[in-house]
Write a protein that holds these residues in place. Sequence first.
Motif, PDB file in Angstrom:
ATOM      1  N   GLU A   1       4.517  43.749   4.016  1.00  0.00           N
ATOM      2  CA  GLU A   1       4.582  43.930   2.565  1.00  0.00           C
ATOM      3  C   GLU A   1       4.912  42.654   1.796  1.00  0.00           C
ATOM      4  O   GLU A   1       4.381  42.431   0.722  1.00  0.00           O
ATOM      5  CB  GLU A   1       5.591  45.021   2.224  1.00  0.00           C
ATOM      6  CG  GLU A   1       5.147  46.395   2.707  1.00  0.00           C
ATOM      7  CD  GLU A   1       6.133  47.495   2.374  1.00  0.00           C
ATOM      8  OE1 GLU A   1       7.090  47.265   1.598  1.00  0.00           O
ATOM      9  OE2 GLU A   1       5.937  48.612   2.900  1.00  0.00           O
ATOM     10  N   LYS A   2       5.794  41.827   2.321  1.00  0.00           N
ATOM     11  CA  LYS A   2       6.185  40.620   1.590  1.00  0.00           C
ATOM     12  C   LYS A   2       5.404  39.388   2.018  1.00  0.00           C
ATOM     13  O   LYS A   2       4.964  38.611   1.187  1.00  0.00           O
ATOM     14  CB  LYS A   2       7.689  40.384   1.720  1.00  0.00           C
ATOM     15  CG  LYS A   2       8.486  41.429   0.963  1.00  0.00           C
ATOM     16  CD  LYS A   2       9.932  41.069   0.864  1.00  0.00           C
ATOM     17  CE  LYS A   2      10.651  42.129   0.029  1.00  0.00           C
ATOM     18  NZ  LYS A   2      12.079  41.852  -0.053  1.00  0.00           N
TER      19      LYS A   2
ATOM     20  N   GLY B   1       2.548  39.426   3.750  1.00  0.00           N
ATOM     21  CA  GLY B   1       1.102  39.666   3.697  1.00  0.00           C
ATOM     22  C   GLY B   1       0.400  39.601   5.034  1.00  0.00           C
ATOM     23  O   GLY B   1      -0.820  39.492   5.100  1.00  0.00           O
TER      24      GLY B   1
ATOM     25  N   ARG C   1       5.190  39.288  -4.321  1.00  0.00           N
ATOM     26  CA  ARG C   1       5.424  40.411  -3.403  1.00  0.00           C
ATOM     27  C   ARG C   1       6.912  40.681  -3.175  1.00  0.00           C
ATOM     28  O   ARG C   1       7.279  41.534  -2.385  1.00  0.00           O
ATOM     29  CB  ARG C   1       4.775  40.129  -2.050  1.00  0.00           C
ATOM     30  CG  ARG C   1       3.277  40.158  -2.062  1.00  0.00           C
ATOM     31  CD  ARG C   1       2.759  40.105  -0.621  1.00  0.00           C
ATOM     32  NE  ARG C   1       1.381  39.736  -0.610  1.00  0.00           N
ATOM     33  CZ  ARG C   1       0.899  38.587  -0.136  1.00  0.00           C
ATOM     34  NH1 ARG C   1       1.709  37.692   0.396  1.00  0.00           N
ATOM     35  NH2 ARG C   1      -0.377  38.335  -0.177  1.00  0.00           N
TER      36      ARG C   1
END
Length: 126
Positions: A24-25, A27, A88
């Motif tokens: 999620e952060k 990528g 993100r």
Amino acid sequence: MEFRLELIPVPVSDVDRAKKFYVEKAGFTCDLDFSPGEEFRVVQLTPPGSACSIAIGIGVVDTAPGSVRGLHLVVPDIHEARAALVERGMEIGEVEDMSAPGKPTISYAWFSDPDGNTWTLQQLPS
């Protein structure tokens, strides 16, 4: 003969938390999440555009969580890459330009995963 580095084990204390961070952060793509039982789980994650992946999990590596230092992600535009990571929700240091007399500038920005494994974004001269 070729020697291609394609997988680096990264020790983490909480596999699900680390997987969430990297997907999620950071990528990364989750290529594999496999567990035949409670004693072993491997999660393979690949940074966008990379031929090398990382492996996190249970029973994957016996080094201490957070002990990996200075893995480099080489990017063509460090300001764009940093902005995407910040968007993100990642905490990442400011871009620092480093150079020596007569040498081209190389740029860096640093971040850590939840366990403290450290990463460096690096932009090489074109």
